[in-house]
Write an enzyme that holds these catalytic residues in place. Structure first.
Site, PDB file in Angstrom:
ATOM      1  N   GLU A   7       0.797  -1.230   0.000  1.00  0.00           N
ATOM      2  CA  GLU A   7       0.000   0.000   0.000  1.00  0.00           C
ATOM      3  C   GLU A   7       0.829   1.280   0.000  1.00  0.00           C
ATOM      4  OE1 GLU A   7       0.991  -1.828   2.548  1.00  0.00           O
ATOM      5  OE2 GLU A   7      -0.612  -1.707   4.051  1.00  0.00           O
ATOM      6  N   ASP A  80      -0.425  -4.375   4.888  1.00  0.00           N
ATOM      7  CA  ASP A  80      -0.193  -4.558   6.326  1.00  0.00           C
ATOM      8  C   ASP A  80      -1.062  -5.674   6.894  1.00  0.00           C
ATOM      9  OD1 ASP A  80       1.680  -2.570   6.346  1.00  0.00           O
ATOM     10  OD2 ASP A  80       0.332  -1.020   7.086  1.00  0.00           O
ATOM     11  N   ASP A  82      -2.887  -5.890   9.588  1.00  0.00           N
ATOM     12  CA  ASP A  82      -4.030  -5.599  10.440  1.00  0.00           C
ATOM     13  C   ASP A  82      -5.319  -5.583   9.613  1.00  0.00           C
ATOM     14  OD1 ASP A  82      -3.738  -3.292   8.995  1.00  0.00           O
ATOM     15  OD2 ASP A  82      -3.151  -2.041  10.688  1.00  0.00           O
ATOM     16  N   GLU A  84      -7.137  -3.128   8.535  1.00  0.00           N
ATOM     17  CA  GLU A  84      -7.112  -2.155   7.451  1.00  0.00           C
ATOM     18  C   GLU A  84      -6.356  -2.725   6.257  1.00  0.00           C
ATOM     19  OE1 GLU A  84      -8.461   1.882   6.701  1.00  0.00           O
ATOM     20  OE2 GLU A  84      -8.684   0.609   8.461  1.00  0.00           O
ATOM     21  N   ARG A 301       1.572  -0.549  14.661  1.00  0.00           N
ATOM     22  CA  ARG A 301       0.194  -0.539  15.169  1.00  0.00           C
ATOM     23  C   ARG A 301      -0.049  -1.875  15.859  1.00  0.00           C
ATOM     24  NH1 ARG A 301      -0.289   1.860   9.991  1.00  0.00           N
ATOM     25  NH2 ARG A 301      -0.601   4.111  10.173  1.00  0.00           N
TER      26      ARG A 301
END
Length: 621
Positions: A7, A80, A82, A84, A301
């Site tokens: 991303e 990533d 997570d 999101e 995160r």
């Protein structure tokens, strides 16, 4: 050709260094699909089915990815790890028309050669539980914002917006401000003995008088303090009791997102947003000259406290090489997360290679990147270092019916403090013996006043959000940035968060008429429900339905019940409109109080409030 999609362009550049020439690493530049901007985009009657579109800013990127995808033999989604990131990978899968059950998703928590190559050996299918949890959050927030914001425009002021989680953060800030406003300071006094032993001077505080321990407000005024001082003048001061205690001070756990934001705010003065921007840069990769683009820290995160066995082994070796074997913890140290809501999906935040000391790469980092990397490196290594050893000394000193207390402490072995320099003040006392007589140099009385609670700093607000279970590691910084952008809070001279006039009004409206939206426990329960979706324990439409229908019905009732004047009463003034002669009134708009003609809408005259303006009513704040 193998096409690997991430991303971020920086992340793409770092990863490309570890792969072969037949691999192409491209960036999606964030989200490639989202809910539409000009309509709700959620089919409420059809199980809250979302309608996604490619934003204008992403259309060129999507077109390029589609072209590359047609040429690729294999497509890997490496966003990533997570929720999101999982959602971005799913949107890419949808746009590129990839098979739903294909094992083309890889995850890693650090951007290093070994992590990337190991991830490529073990691709998996997309995790639809994570995707659904992210979708549910997005849809919930869209429903609240899309329905509640027009209500605020109509009843309060134009162009206001409301958020499900942000409104709770504003409530915390408003309630703290009200505590400060209501605070009544209290006076209290202390008595200090200035003493001497063996040519060394030190001080002791009065803690007992006539057999009673003095509480904080026991000496409420100067008269009482002076009376005791007078009675003690001329008395002998003798050592009554000596207490020695050896204390082991344990190192703190490595950083989570929350603790990193808190410490970076307190120690470095970084806002939560600034910390996360810098951490993202360190994670995605920095050009280290001959080494090329290198990811310096693990994923930032996280609410996990775990450290990999490999890192612990490397960290212990670095401690031994740089500080000595006596500075290593006796056994590898593990930390238990006391936060029951922690997702524990990743490791704690740590350097990818502890041998890469801050000083060794300082020349490649800008000053802010360096300071944050140094903080992360120090904290992670310190977690595997020996405890600090501290000698604590308490001396009870008797003078007639009074007991004074002197305390001191010395660090006998710094341990982890040599790596992570927490403030631990040393205070030396003279060598004293039991029953020893001391020389009184002076008795002083000092006046004090209690202080109101401070406004929230970024660190303080993040700590409260985590305490109440509001938001998750990825949302703390955006929450603060959003309420600032919306004008509900502003920074004071100390960079602390203060509510604006409009922030107070919107908060009071929500607290009174929509208590569930700003209820701490209710908001935390929604977060727990999202976690349940992520674990596959509940269907996402049910979580939304349970929230939405009562909220929607309640909003419709309040739309009929409340008028703007109920929420925004006008305050009469003695000032006259210079255009039509009618009386001016004080109104509150998006940017605070202002003067407006009472003859509105016939006369639309508005003015800034001058210092000479006198409201007729009691207040308008």
């Amino acid at each position: 050709m193998r096409l690997i999609i991430v991303e971020s362009p920086t992340k793409a550049k770092t990863i490309s260094h570890f792969l072969t020439k037949t691999d192409t690493v491209e960036s999606s530049f964030g989200h490639v699909r989202d809910l539409p901007t000009k309509k709700l985009g959620v089919d409420i009657e059809n199980n809250f089915e979302p309608e996604y579109e490619v934003p204008a800013k992403a259309k060129k990127v999507v077109a390029k990815l589609k072209t590359l995808a047609k040429k690729a033999d294999e497509i890997i989604l490496a966003t990533d790890e997570d929720r999101e990131g999982e959602a971005i990978a799913w949107h890419l899968q949808q746009l590129l028309k990839l098979p739903a059950n294909q094992k083309n998703r890889i995850v890693f928590h650090e951007i290093t050669e070994s992590a990337i190559k190991n991830a490529l050996k073990a691709p998996r299918e997309l995790d639809y539980n994570l995707i659904n949890a992210q979708q549910a959050r997005r849809i919930l927030d869209r429903l609240v914002g899309y329905e509640l914001s027009p209500f605020l425009w109509k009843k309060v002021a134009k162009n206001l917006s409301a958020g499900r989680v942000q409104s709770v953060a504003v409530r915390l800030i408003v309630e703290r401000e009200r505590e400060i406003e209501k605070f009544i300071k209290q006076e209290y006094w202390t008595i200090t003995a200035h003493l001497q032993a063996h040519e060394e001077k030190f001080t002791a505080q009065l803690v007992k008088w006539q057999g009673k321990t003095l509480e904080k407000f026991a000496l409420a005024d100067q008269q009482k303090a002076e009376e005791i001082k007078e009675k003690l003048t001329g008395e002998e001061f003798v050592i009554d009791k000596i207490t020695k205690e050896k204390i082991l001070k344990m190192p703190p756990a490595p950083f989570t997102t929350s603790t990193l934001q808190q410490v970076a705010n307190r120690w470095l003065g970084f806002s939560a947003r600034q910390t996360m921007v810098l951490a993202q840069q360190l994670y995605e990769g920095i050009n280290l000259g001959s080494e090329g683009q290198v990811g310096l820290i693990t994923y930032m995160r996280t609410d996990a406290l775990d450290l990999s066995s490999e890192f612990i082994h490397q960290a212990r070796k670095v401690i031994q090489d740089n500080f000595g074997s006596q500075f290593i913890a006796k056994t590898p140290r593990k930390f238990i997360n006391k936060n029951k809501r922690a997702q524990e999906a990743h490791e704690a935040i740590r350097p990818t290679n502890p041998q890469r000391t801050p000083e060794s790469i300082k020349q490649y980092l800008d000053p802010r990147q360096f300071r944050l990397y140094e903080l992360i490196w120090q904290r992670a290594l310190a977690s595997q270092a020996a405890e600090a050893q501290i000698n604590h000394l308490s001396i009870d000193i008797k003078a007639n019916s009074a007991i004074f207390l002197a305390t001191g402490q010395t660090i006998t072995f710094p341990g982890y403090l040599s790596i992570y320099p927490e403030q631990t003040q040393e205070k030396n006392l003279p060598h004293l013996t039991d029953k020893e007589h001391l020389k009184l140099l002076e008795l002083t009385t000092d006046q004090h006043f209690t202080q109101p609670p401070a406004r929230y700093s970024d660190a303080g607000l993040v700590k409260q959000l985590e305490k109440y279970g509001i938001g998750r590691p990825s949302t703390y910084a955006p929450i603060i940035a959003t309420i600032e952008k919306r004008g509900y809070v502003a920074r004071d001279n100390y960079k602390r968060l203060a509510p604006t006039a409009i922030g107070k009004i919107v908060n009071d409206l929500l607290v009174k008429h929509f208590p569930e939206i700003v209820d701490y426990q209710f908001t935390a329960n929604i977060e727990n429900n999202l976690d349940d979706i992520a674990r596959g324990e509940v269907a996402w439409p049910k979580v939304i339905a349970d929230f939405y229908w009562p909220f929607h019905q309640h909003l419709e009732e309040k739309n009929q019940e409340l008028s703007k004047k109920d929420i925004m009463p006008e305050t009469p003034t003695n000032e006259t409109c210079d255009k039509c002669g009618a009386k001016m009134v004080i109104k509150i708009g998006r940017y605070g109080p202002f003067l407006a003609c009472s003859a509105f809408p016939k006369c639309r005259n508005i003015k800034k409030i001058q210092k000479t303006t006198k409201p007729n009513s009691t207040n308008f704040s």
